[in-house]
Design an enzyme around this catalytic site. Structure first.
Site, PDB file in Angstrom:
ATOM      1  CE1 TYR A  41     -14.345  11.679 -16.523  1.00 15.15           C
ATOM      2  CE2 TYR A  41     -14.168  11.635 -14.141  1.00 15.15           C
ATOM      3  CZ  TYR A  41     -14.435  11.000 -15.335  1.00 15.15           C
ATOM      4  OH  TYR A  41     -14.799   9.678 -15.322  1.00 15.15           O
ATOM      5  NE  ARG A  57      -2.925   0.389   3.268  1.00 17.74           N
ATOM      6  CZ  ARG A  57      -2.214   0.737   4.332  1.00 17.74           C
ATOM      7  NH1 ARG A  57      -1.593   1.897   4.353  1.00 17.74           N
ATOM      8  NH2 ARG A  57      -2.128  -0.065   5.362  1.00 17.74           N
ATOM      9  CG  ASP A  63      -7.446  16.014 -15.130  1.00 20.22           C
ATOM     10  OD1 ASP A  63      -6.793  15.419 -16.008  1.00 20.22           O
ATOM     11  OD2 ASP A  63      -8.484  15.561 -14.623  1.00 20.22           O
ATOM     12  CE  LYS A 123     -10.973   8.123 -18.618  1.00 18.13           C
ATOM     13  NZ  LYS A 123     -11.167   9.441 -18.038  1.00 18.13           N
TER      14      LYS A 123
HETATM   15  C1  LIG Z   1     -11.500   9.953 -16.808  1.00 18.50           C
HETATM   16  C2  LIG Z   1     -11.014  11.230 -16.273  1.00 18.50           C
HETATM   17  C3  LIG Z   1     -10.784  11.386 -14.899  1.00 18.50           C
HETATM   18  C4  LIG Z   1     -11.025  10.278 -13.914  1.00 18.50           C
HETATM   19  O1  LIG Z   1     -10.179   9.196 -14.142  1.00 18.50           O
HETATM   20  P1  LIG Z   1     -10.540   7.689 -13.692  1.00 18.50           P
HETATM   21  O2  LIG Z   1      -9.297   6.947 -14.027  1.00 18.50           O
HETATM   22  O3  LIG Z   1     -11.732   7.281 -14.501  1.00 18.50           O
HETATM   23  O4  LIG Z   1     -10.858   7.743 -12.242  1.00 18.50           O
HETATM   24  C5  LIG Z   1     -10.327  12.604 -14.448  1.00 18.50           C
HETATM   25  N1  LIG Z   1     -10.113  13.629 -15.296  1.00 18.50           N
HETATM   26  C6  LIG Z   1     -10.335  13.519 -16.627  1.00 18.50           C
HETATM   27  C7  LIG Z   1     -10.073  14.688 -17.509  1.00 18.50           C
HETATM   28  C8  LIG Z   1     -10.795  12.324 -17.160  1.00 18.50           C
HETATM   29  O5  LIG Z   1     -11.011  12.212 -18.473  1.00 18.50           O
END
Ligand SMILES: *Cc1c(COP(=O)(O)O)cnc(C)c1O
Length: 395
Positions: A112, A59, A184, A209
């Site tokens: 998001y 962890r 982000d 992604k």
């Molecule tokens: C998908 C996404 C998230 C969240 O990511 P997860 O891996 O699904 O928790 C956060 N920010 C953006 C811009 C995203 O496309």
């Protein structure tokens, strides 16, 4: 590809195999061990005090996470990034690891969906005040900053209308006020924008992604420029158990080997598909930062240096029934609210990510019932054009 720290050429494809005798495996091993044995009490002290590199309990960290973090660090020009069990874990750790009751955070108004939910619902329960502003307008940001503002959370390209944030303006306003900027960078990826090169303080990814790229793993990444921030984020993530699985880290590292190739190809496909869609009589509007008719085209070219990415959105003139007919006429296409997969996915924000808004709220963002977002993949573009031609014929 160059590592900003030492300017040595680097490659994502370099593996770190265990050596066994005179032979060696060429593939990175998976280390599933939860516990790590230490040779002595002295060595354990050295590990905990950071004088020796090692692991204790998964962890708190494990080799597959370390290796993946180092590769994303290299892409972002970061140091000491942390892998978390999802992108949302990374967003949450960045905010809740650093902010506390009485603090204030400003978010972009088209973050998001789950990040917006944090802003609108969850953070208030912990005494963290929130404001959302239009990230194309740094003056709105300036007006929203309070003495207790500790962080600004921003996405360079907004979802799903693909507006481009005024990053220079935002960073200047935030620096002048002494407020951290967390970016982000999921949509842009370091191929398009490297936030640390422009003065950002925190970089976040949904590794799920484009970086991992195959829709078979859920992971996140977060790095902070200030080691004190990084320590707070790490401690919060470890305490609350945002741990990534070694297997997922291994899969994501494998995905990363081809990330630059996938990005180039998907982006080339997106540019072609956007231009083709724009010529179709049933398409009312196409949103792609690489097209001169995009509202932030000039800003995108300045900021992203021609890397317009794999995401495009478009609008058909028609109601939800027409939109539904389009989807049903392209059964080979994955109709799914995700992005960054090798295969193209189409999503319909009014019935998925933005269903929580009122029709008026959606209309204010330009999201009509005929609005689609496309995450373009690496297929032959002729195949994509044929699919969309069949879909539009049914509208
Ligand atoms: C998908 C996404 C998230 C969240 O990511 P997860 O891996 O699904 O928790 C956060 N920010 C953006 C811009 C995203 O496309």
């Amino acid at each position: 590809m160059t590592d900003r720290r030492n300017d040595r050429p680097q490659t994502l494809v370099r593996r770190h195999p265990l050596r066994e005798g005179v032979s060696r495996a060429v593939v990175t091993p998976i280390q599933p061990s939860v516990v790590y044995a230490s040779p002595s009490i002295d060595m354990l002290h050295a590990q905990y005090e950071g004088r020796a590199q090692g692991y204790t309990y998964a962890r708190e960290g494990h080799p597959n996470a370390t290796l993946l973090a180092q590769k994303i660090d290299m892409l972002e020009g970061a140091e000491g990034g942390l892998i978390t069990g999802s992108g949302m874990a990374a967003v949450t750790a960045a905010i809740m690891g650093i902010l506390g009751a009485g603090d204030h955070i400003i978010g972009a108004d088209q973050l998001y969906g789950r990040s917006l939910r944090l802003m609108h619902q969850d953070l208030a329960r912990f005494g963290i005040a929130t404001t959302v502003v239009d990230p194309t307008n740094p003056e709105a940001l300036r007006a929203a900053i309070r003495p207790e503002t500790k962080m600004i959370l921003i996405e360079v390209v907004s979802n799903p209308t693909l507006r481009i944030a005024d990053m220079e303006g935002i960073l200047a306003v935030a620096k002048a006020a002494g407020v951290r900027v967390a970016v982000d960078n999921t949509f842009t990826t370091p191929m398009g924008y490297r936030p640390f090169d422009h003065g950002a303080d925190i970089v976040i990814h949904s590794v799920t992604k484009l970086l991992a790229g195959h829709s078979d793993v859920t992971l996140g990444y977060v790095a902070a420029r200030d080691p004190a921030d990084a320590k707070k984020i790490y401690d919060f993530a470890v305490t609350t158990g945002m741990t990534p699985s070694p297997y997922d880290c291994w899969l994501a590292e494998r995905g990363l080997y081809t990330f630059p190739l996938r990005f180039d190809r998907a982006e080339a496909n997106a540019a072609k598909l956007a231009d083709w869609l724009a010529e179709q009589p049933k398409v009312a509007q196409v949103l792609y930062p690489g097209r001169p008719d995009h509202p932030d085209h000039a800003q995108a070219q300045k900021l992203l240096g021609g890397r317009n990415g794999n995401m495009l959105s478009f609008r058909i003139d028609g109601d939800e029934e027409a939109a539904n007919r389009m989807i049903m006429a392209m059964p080979e296409m994955a109709f799914a609210p995700t992005l960054g997969d090798v295969g193209t996915t189409v999503s319909h924000p009014p019935s998925s990510s933005h269903r929580g808004l009122t029709p008026a709220g959606r209309a204010a963002l330009g999201i009509t019932d005929g609005f689609f977002r496309v995450s373009v993949g690496i297929e032959d573009v002729e195949l994509l054009v044929a699919d969309f031609a069949a879909g539009l014929a049914a509208v």
